[in-house]
Design an enzyme around this catalytic site. Structure first.
Site, PDB file in Angstrom:
ATOM      1  N   CYS A  19     -11.418   3.741   3.779  1.00 39.30           N
ATOM      2  CA  CYS A  19     -10.533   4.274   2.737  1.00 39.30           C
ATOM      3  C   CYS A  19     -11.271   5.028   1.648  1.00 39.30           C
ATOM      4  O   CYS A  19     -10.714   5.944   1.044  1.00 39.30           O
ATOM      5  CB  CYS A  19      -9.685   3.147   2.144  1.00 39.30           C
ATOM      6  SG  CYS A  19     -10.640   1.901   1.206  1.00 39.30           S
TER       7      CYS A  19
ATOM      8  N   MET B 231      -3.432  -2.680  -5.061  1.00 41.42           N
ATOM      9  CA  MET B 231      -4.807  -2.630  -5.562  1.00 41.42           C
ATOM     10  C   MET B 231      -5.162  -1.208  -5.978  1.00 41.42           C
ATOM     11  O   MET B 231      -4.945  -0.268  -5.224  1.00 41.42           O
ATOM     12  CB  MET B 231      -5.784  -3.091  -4.477  1.00 41.42           C
ATOM     13  CG  MET B 231      -5.588  -4.500  -4.002  1.00 41.42           C
ATOM     14  SD  MET B 231      -6.859  -4.994  -2.792  1.00 41.42           S
ATOM     15  CE  MET B 231      -6.436  -3.922  -1.411  1.00 41.42           C
TER      16      MET B 231
ATOM     17  N   SER C 241       0.810  -1.220   0.000  1.00 50.45           N
ATOM     18  CA  SER C 241       0.000   0.000   0.000  1.00 50.45           C
ATOM     19  C   SER C 241       0.843   1.269   0.000  1.00 50.45           C
ATOM     20  O   SER C 241       0.333   2.358  -0.253  1.00 50.45           O
ATOM     21  CB  SER C 241      -0.911   0.014   1.225  1.00 50.45           C
ATOM     22  OG  SER C 241      -0.138   0.156   2.409  1.00 50.45           O
TER      23      SER C 241
ATOM     24  N   GLY D 250       2.453   2.051   2.829  1.00 49.65           N
ATOM     25  CA  GLY D 250       2.539   2.376   4.246  1.00 49.65           C
ATOM     26  C   GLY D 250       3.608   1.563   4.943  1.00 49.65           C
ATOM     27  O   GLY D 250       4.250   0.691   4.352  1.00 49.65           O
TER      28      GLY D 250
ATOM     29  N   SER E  36       2.976  -2.662   5.258  1.00 52.96           N
ATOM     30  CA  SER E  36       3.216  -3.461   4.055  1.00 52.96           C
ATOM     31  C   SER E  36       4.676  -3.371   3.618  1.00 52.96           C
ATOM     32  O   SER E  36       5.254  -4.351   3.147  1.00 52.96           O
ATOM     33  CB  SER E  36       2.282  -3.028   2.926  1.00 52.96           C
ATOM     34  OG  SER E  36       2.515  -1.693   2.533  1.00 52.96           O
TER      35      SER E  36
ATOM     36  N   CYS F 165     -14.237  -6.255   2.263  1.00 53.33           N
ATOM     37  CA  CYS F 165     -13.059  -6.023   1.423  1.00 53.33           C
ATOM     38  C   CYS F 165     -12.019  -7.113   1.611  1.00 53.33           C
ATOM     39  O   CYS F 165     -11.448  -7.629   0.648  1.00 53.33           O
ATOM     40  CB  CYS F 165     -12.459  -4.651   1.737  1.00 53.33           C
ATOM     41  SG  CYS F 165     -11.060  -4.223   0.668  1.00 53.33           S
TER      42      CYS F 165
END
Length: 363
Positions: A200, A40, A16, A18, A21, A101
């Site tokens: 998000c 994604m 992501s 961040g 991850s 999700c």
């Protein structure tokens, strides 16, 4: 059993941009895994925020020296998560889009795309642990070592066979150590340091504005006093309210009032005082059994009714009058509102997820 007990030819990491991850990549590289980064691309009304995230992930991949792929999942995300979010609010429930999700997108369609590119396993920055039984027949999720960041609550609906191909490199880590190591490695020069606690795809955490943008229409109806049946005023559409809400009701009364029940069939919202929110019986449907199913009921365990709530000791049994539902009875009345639409997740004494489902409205 360690998740690093055998090497795999190609691990895809959900990247992501961040710290979690990014550090997942570093942990896997340390153990000799071949790693590729996957990001994604999801539907988001804030296009600047979306593009910033994609750019951050690309910079992190370059910094870590790994191949990077962007997977377009905008359409399935809208259907499985955004439309679900919209439908639930319009039906008077408070949805949990992160559960949807994780099950359908991140650990569903996204993982399928990683597999299609040759990936055998998917690693994510979740703070949770994969557990297997001694005979390897049962697999499930247990709480992470860091209770302040544990995300097992969101993973109860992930298919058991999918769990066998997941890696959670941060399962045994504590957030403050992860941040410290990221700084020492120079990662903070490239990652997105901010950590959003918001949904998000909801700009500024204002779900009402998003629902209006998606076409929701305010249909006024009555506020009724749940105990007396007296009309207390007019609401502005049931999707503007959630069970447990106190502020923003616009109703004058001698005591603070809370939303205790929303009836979409009659477009009525019931209000009452705080003590009428307390309950120790929760009806749960849309069940997903994970570790050890089928189990004999009743069983003793603990239940989380919100992501950040403390697990409460409870008894779980088949619901006496609703087939396909369970009744969870907590030892003490639940603190705060038991909110229809939210997830209830049951753990055993070893902190392993047994099952989870959706909280049903009180009859």
């Amino acid at each position: 059993m360690s998740i690093f007990s055998s090497h795999t030819p190609h691990v895809g990491v959900a990247l992501s941009g961040g710290v979690d991850s990014s550090m997942s990549v570093k942990v896997l590289q340390r153990y000799g895994y071949t790693v590729q980064g996957y990001t994604m691309s999801l539907w988001n009304p804030d296009q600047h925020k979306k593009q910033t995230m994609l750019n951050n992930a690309r910079r992190v991949a370059d910094f870590l020296g790994i191949e990077h792929h962007i997977i377009d999942l905008e359409s399935p995300f809208r259907e499985a998560v955004v439309h679900y979010f919209q439908r639930e609010y319009l039906a008077g429930r408070t949805p949990n889009p992160c559960v949807q999700c994780n099950r359908h997108i991140k650990l569903g369609a996204f993982f399928n795309a990683v597999r299609a590119n040759g990936g055998t396993h998917l690693a994510t920055g979740h703070y949770a642990q994969i557990v297997t039984s001694d005979d390897n027949l049962r697999v499930g999720v247990s709480m992470a070592d860091d209770p302040t960041k544990d995300q097992s609550y969101f993973l109860y609906a992930v298919e058991r066979e999918t769990l066998r191909s997941l890696l959670f490199p941060l399962a045994n880590a504590h957030k403050y150590n992860i941040k410290a190591e990221a700084r020492s490695l120079g990662l903070y020069n490239v990652i997105d340091e901010s950590e959003s606690q918001e949904i998000c795809f909801v700009p500024n955490d204002d779900y009402r504005a998003l629902l209006q943008e998606l076409g929701a229409v305010n249909i006024p109806g009555s506020f009724l006093h749940a105990s007396s049946g007296r009309v207390l005023g007019e609401h502005q559409g049931i999707w503007n309210y959630t069970v447990g809400q106190r502020k923003g009701l616009g109703v004058s009364y001698s005591e603070p009032l809370y939303v205790t029940y929303i009836d979409p069939a009659t477009n009525t919202i019931y209000l009452d005082t705080l003590e009428h929110l307390a309950t120790n019986e929760i009806t749960v449907g849309e069940l997903h059994w994970q570790y050890g199913y089928p189990l004999d009921l009743p069983l003793r365990g603990s239940v989380k009714l919100r992501y950040r709530s403390t697990p409460s000791p409870c008894t779980v049994e088949h619901h006496p009058s609703r087939e396909g539902y369970i009744r969870i009875t907590t030892d003490e009345p639940a603190l705060g509102a038991v909110t229809p639409g939210q997830a209830a997740v049951v753990y055993n004494e070893a902190r392993v997820v047994v099952c989870g489902g959706t909280i049903a409205p009180r009859a």
